[in-house]
Design a protein around this motif. Structure first.
Motif, short mmCIF file in Angstrom:
data_model
loop_
_atom_site.label_atom_id
_atom_site.label_comp_id
_atom_site.label_asym_id
_atom_site.label_seq_id
_atom_site.Cartn_x
_atom_site.Cartn_y
_atom_site.Cartn_z
N LYS A 42 0.83 -1.21 0.00
CA LYS A 42 0.00 0.00 0.00
C LYS A 42 0.86 1.25 0.00
CE LYS A 42 -3.87 -2.07 2.37
NZ LYS A 42 -4.58 -2.21 3.63
N GLY A 43 0.54 2.16 -0.92
CA GLY A 43 1.25 3.42 -1.00
C GLY A 43 2.53 3.36 -1.83
N VAL A 44 2.87 2.18 -2.33
CA VAL A 44 4.08 2.01 -3.13
C VAL A 44 3.66 1.58 -4.54
CG1 VAL A 44 6.23 0.72 -3.38
CG2 VAL A 44 5.42 1.34 -1.10
N THR A 45 4.32 2.11 -5.54
CA THR A 45 4.02 1.74 -6.92
C THR A 45 4.37 0.28 -7.15
OG1 THR A 45 4.43 3.98 -7.69
CG2 THR A 45 4.54 2.24 -9.34
N VAL A 46 3.43 -0.46 -7.73
CA VAL A 46 3.64 -1.88 -8.02
C VAL A 46 3.54 -2.10 -9.53
CG1 VAL A 46 2.74 -4.22 -7.71
CG2 VAL A 46 2.67 -2.60 -5.81
N LYS A 47 4.56 -2.75 -10.06
CA LYS A 47 4.52 -3.12 -11.48
C LYS A 47 4.43 -4.63 -11.56
CE LYS A 47 9.53 -2.83 -11.63
NZ LYS A 47 10.67 -2.11 -12.16
N CYS A 48 3.64 -5.10 -12.50
CA CYS A 48 3.51 -6.53 -12.78
C CYS A 48 4.39 -6.86 -13.97
CB CYS A 48 2.06 -6.89 -13.13
SG CYS A 48 0.99 -6.97 -11.73
N ILE A 49 5.33 -7.77 -13.76
CA ILE A 49 6.23 -8.20 -14.82
C ILE A 49 5.76 -9.57 -15.27
CG2 ILE A 49 8.61 -8.69 -15.45
CD1 ILE A 49 9.38 -6.93 -12.96
N ILE A 50 5.52 -9.73 -16.59
CA ILE A 50 4.95 -10.99 -17.05
C ILE A 50 5.91 -11.89 -17.82
CG2 ILE A 50 2.60 -10.09 -17.02
CD1 ILE A 50 2.72 -9.94 -20.09
N GLU A 51 7.17 -11.49 -18.01
CA GLU A 51 8.17 -12.32 -18.69
C GLU A 51 7.65 -12.85 -20.03
OE1 GLU A 51 11.07 -12.06 -17.94
OE2 GLU A 51 11.36 -12.03 -15.79
N ILE A 52 7.34 -11.94 -20.93
CA ILE A 52 6.71 -12.31 -22.20
C ILE A 52 7.51 -13.26 -23.06
CG2 ILE A 52 5.27 -10.25 -22.33
CD1 ILE A 52 7.24 -9.14 -24.36
N GLY A 53 8.82 -13.29 -22.89
CA GLY A 53 9.63 -14.21 -23.69
C GLY A 53 9.33 -15.67 -23.40
N ALA A 54 8.75 -15.94 -22.23
CA ALA A 54 8.42 -17.31 -21.84
C ALA A 54 6.98 -17.68 -22.19
CB ALA A 54 8.62 -17.49 -20.33
N LEU A 55 6.24 -16.73 -22.80
CA LEU A 55 4.81 -16.93 -23.01
C LEU A 55 4.45 -16.95 -24.50
CD1 LEU A 55 3.53 -14.36 -20.35
CD2 LEU A 55 3.94 -16.81 -20.03
N THR A 56 3.36 -17.64 -24.79
CA THR A 56 2.79 -17.60 -26.13
C THR A 56 2.00 -16.29 -26.27
OG1 THR A 56 0.70 -18.62 -25.47
CG2 THR A 56 2.50 -20.13 -26.13
N ASP A 57 1.61 -15.97 -27.48
CA ASP A 57 0.79 -14.77 -27.69
C ASP A 57 -0.50 -14.83 -26.88
OD1 ASP A 57 2.74 -13.89 -29.43
OD2 ASP A 57 1.55 -14.24 -31.25
N GLU A 58 -1.11 -16.01 -26.85
CA GLU A 58 -2.35 -16.18 -26.09
C GLU A 58 -2.11 -15.96 -24.59
OE1 GLU A 58 -4.85 -19.97 -24.89
OE2 GLU A 58 -5.30 -19.39 -26.96
N GLU A 59 -1.01 -16.48 -24.08
CA GLU A 59 -0.69 -16.30 -22.66
C GLU A 59 -0.39 -14.84 -22.33
OE1 GLU A 59 1.06 -20.82 -22.00
OE2 GLU A 59 2.43 -19.20 -22.53
N ILE A 60 0.24 -14.13 -23.26
CA ILE A 60 0.47 -12.69 -23.07
C ILE A 60 -0.87 -11.96 -22.97
CG2 ILE A 60 1.36 -10.57 -24.15
CD1 ILE A 60 3.55 -12.42 -25.43
N ALA A 61 -1.80 -12.33 -23.82
CA ALA A 61 -3.13 -11.71 -23.79
C ALA A 61 -3.85 -12.04 -22.49
CB ALA A 61 -3.96 -12.17 -24.99
N ILE A 62 -3.75 -13.28 -22.03
CA ILE A 62 -4.40 -13.68 -20.77
C ILE A 62 -3.81 -12.89 -19.61
CG2 ILE A 62 -4.71 -15.56 -19.11
CD1 ILE A 62 -4.76 -17.48 -21.58
#
Length: 113
Positions: A42-62
């Protein structure tokens, strides 16, 4: 935070197989993990990192859709902003490869919807 690739891939497999119950389990785990980190920070900026190189296009969309859902869920519940602030393609510290223009386009298109 780096999102849970294993849960995301398991969700994707369940969706491919038509296993709605399994998909719900992994979807809930994935979202609860993101919301849990955001609430703890709470009160701190949070970024979600999804490691797209390990994912298919569909998984990136999900992953992008679930990121957007985490933000929408907090707005919908009229709660303070405990959702993630932004989504990021990768940490750059893995052997998966970096972001591609196509992957970034998928993320942007889904998050903007």
């Amino acid at each position: 935070m780096v999102t849970n690739i294993s849960d995301l891939k398991s969700l994707s497999v369940c969706l491919e197989r038509g296993d709605r119950e399994g998909a719900k389990v992994y979807r809930d785990k994935y979202v609860e993990d993101i919301i849990g980190v955001c609430e703890a920070a709470k009160g701190v900026t949070v970024k979600c990192i999804i490691e797209i190189g390990a994912l298919t296009d569909e998984e990136i969309a999900i992953a992008s859709f679930l990121f957007r859902e985490c933000i929408h869920q907090n707005v919908q519940n009229d709660q303070p902003a405990h959702g993630p602030h932004y989504i990021k393609t990768s940490t750059g510290f893995n052997g998966y490869g970096g972001a591609t223009a196509k992957a970034v386009r998928i993320m942007a298109d889904v998050v903007r919807e």
